[in-house]
Enzyme design. Structure first.
Site, short mmCIF file in Angstrom:
data_model
loop_
_atom_site.label_atom_id
_atom_site.label_comp_id
_atom_site.label_asym_id
_atom_site.label_seq_id
_atom_site.Cartn_x
_atom_site.Cartn_y
_atom_site.Cartn_z
N VAL A 174 48.73 -77.42 -22.45
CA VAL A 174 48.08 -77.78 -21.25
C VAL A 174 47.45 -79.00 -21.48
O VAL A 174 46.70 -79.42 -22.38
CB VAL A 174 46.64 -76.78 -21.00
CG1 VAL A 174 46.06 -77.07 -19.56
CG2 VAL A 174 47.47 -75.27 -21.01
N VAL A 215 46.70 -78.10 -26.76
CA VAL A 215 45.87 -79.38 -26.13
C VAL A 215 47.11 -80.24 -25.98
O VAL A 215 47.44 -80.79 -27.09
CB VAL A 215 44.59 -79.61 -26.46
CG1 VAL A 215 44.09 -80.75 -25.85
CG2 VAL A 215 43.78 -78.13 -26.70
N LYS A 216 47.38 -80.55 -24.84
CA LYS A 216 48.42 -81.78 -24.80
C LYS A 216 47.63 -83.14 -24.53
O LYS A 216 46.69 -83.23 -23.70
CB LYS A 216 49.27 -81.52 -23.53
CG LYS A 216 50.47 -81.83 -23.88
CD LYS A 216 51.43 -81.34 -22.60
CE LYS A 216 52.94 -81.78 -22.69
NZ LYS A 216 53.80 -81.49 -21.34
N ILE A 217 47.85 -84.00 -25.18
CA ILE A 217 47.15 -85.50 -25.18
C ILE A 217 48.23 -86.49 -25.05
O ILE A 217 49.22 -86.50 -25.97
CB ILE A 217 46.08 -85.50 -26.60
CG1 ILE A 217 45.09 -84.29 -26.67
CG2 ILE A 217 45.63 -86.66 -26.52
CD1 ILE A 217 43.81 -84.62 -26.99
#
Ligand code: G3P
Length: 226
Positions: free
Chosen positions: A64, A90-92
């Site tokens: 996400v 966590v997508k960054i």
């Protein structure tokens, strides 16, 4: 002593569509899901509840993405995204702020998927920052006449040279040939849209072969083995 040499390529679904995820997960071979802001805006009304539901269905990593662009805000947003479910990654995005945020989040034990990677050097930075997954986009490189598959091979080579632990997650896969090519290049994960997931099962000779087997059996035995 027995040494485990077996390495599996994981299959993730690249979608936020609940019905598609349920259907594909019934096969038993879906390991996770990747979303992005575009995919969630297509399918979700309440993004937090929506990804919670996805995580309950797939029971594997669900990426996400943060929408903040400044390091400190990315960290705050990343932490609250990570709290949605133990399955959340966590997508960054790969920016200067994104790499610093990845480093901080990884240090705190939060799994990060660094996304929007288009070069081997970017991939090395993300691996060095401690990303759990790194996501090179192959289709979007092909779109601008560069070779996306070569990017996966280069990144796998760099990962092996330095024994980085990040997993290479091939993204922006547009057709079944991409899927086979990233597997040949040694990607750890391939994320595929549902349409391509189902295309992977298909071969005309499988259909023709099965039809003939059943015709031959039924002509003699009528019933199947009980
Ligand atoms: O999830 C990111 C990626 O897979 C996007 O694919 O087809 O929009 O380039 P695409």
């Amino acid at each position: 002593m027995f040494v485990e040499l077996y390495k599996e390529m994981k299959i993730f679904l690249d979608t936020a569509n609940i019905e598609e995820i349920k259907r594909a997960c019934e096969t038993g071979i879906v390991d996770g899901v990747t979303t992005n802001p575009s995919l969630l805006s297509q399918d979700a009304n309440d993004p937090i509840e929506h990804v919670k539901k996805i995580a309950e269905i797939v029971k594997g990593p669900v990426s996400v993405e943060v929408t903040a662009t400044k390091k400190e805000e990315m960290i705050v947003q990343g932490k609250s995204i990570a709290e949605i479910s133990p399955y959340i990654v966590v997508k960054i995005p790969l920016t200067e702020d994104g790499i610093s945020a990845t480093y901080e989040l990884a240090k705190q034990g939060i799994k990060v998927n660094v996304t929007l990677i288009f070069s081997p050097s970017q991939a090395l930075l993300a691996m060095k920052a401690g990303a759990e997954y790194i996501s090179p986009f192959i289709g979007r490189l092909d779109d601008i006449s560069q070779n996306g598959i070569n990017l996966i091979s280069d990144i796998v080579k760099i990962k092996e040279n330095y024994k980085f632990s990040s997993k290479v997650l091939a993204a922006s896969i547009r057709h079944p040939v991409h899927f086979a090519e990233v597997a040949k290049a040694g990607a750890d994960v391939a994320t595929v849209p549902p349409k391509i997931f189902w295309q992977l099962f298909k071969h005309p000779l499988t259909d023709i072969g099965l039809k003939k087997f059943l015709e031959d059996w039924n002509a003699k035995f009528k019933n199947g083995i009980k």
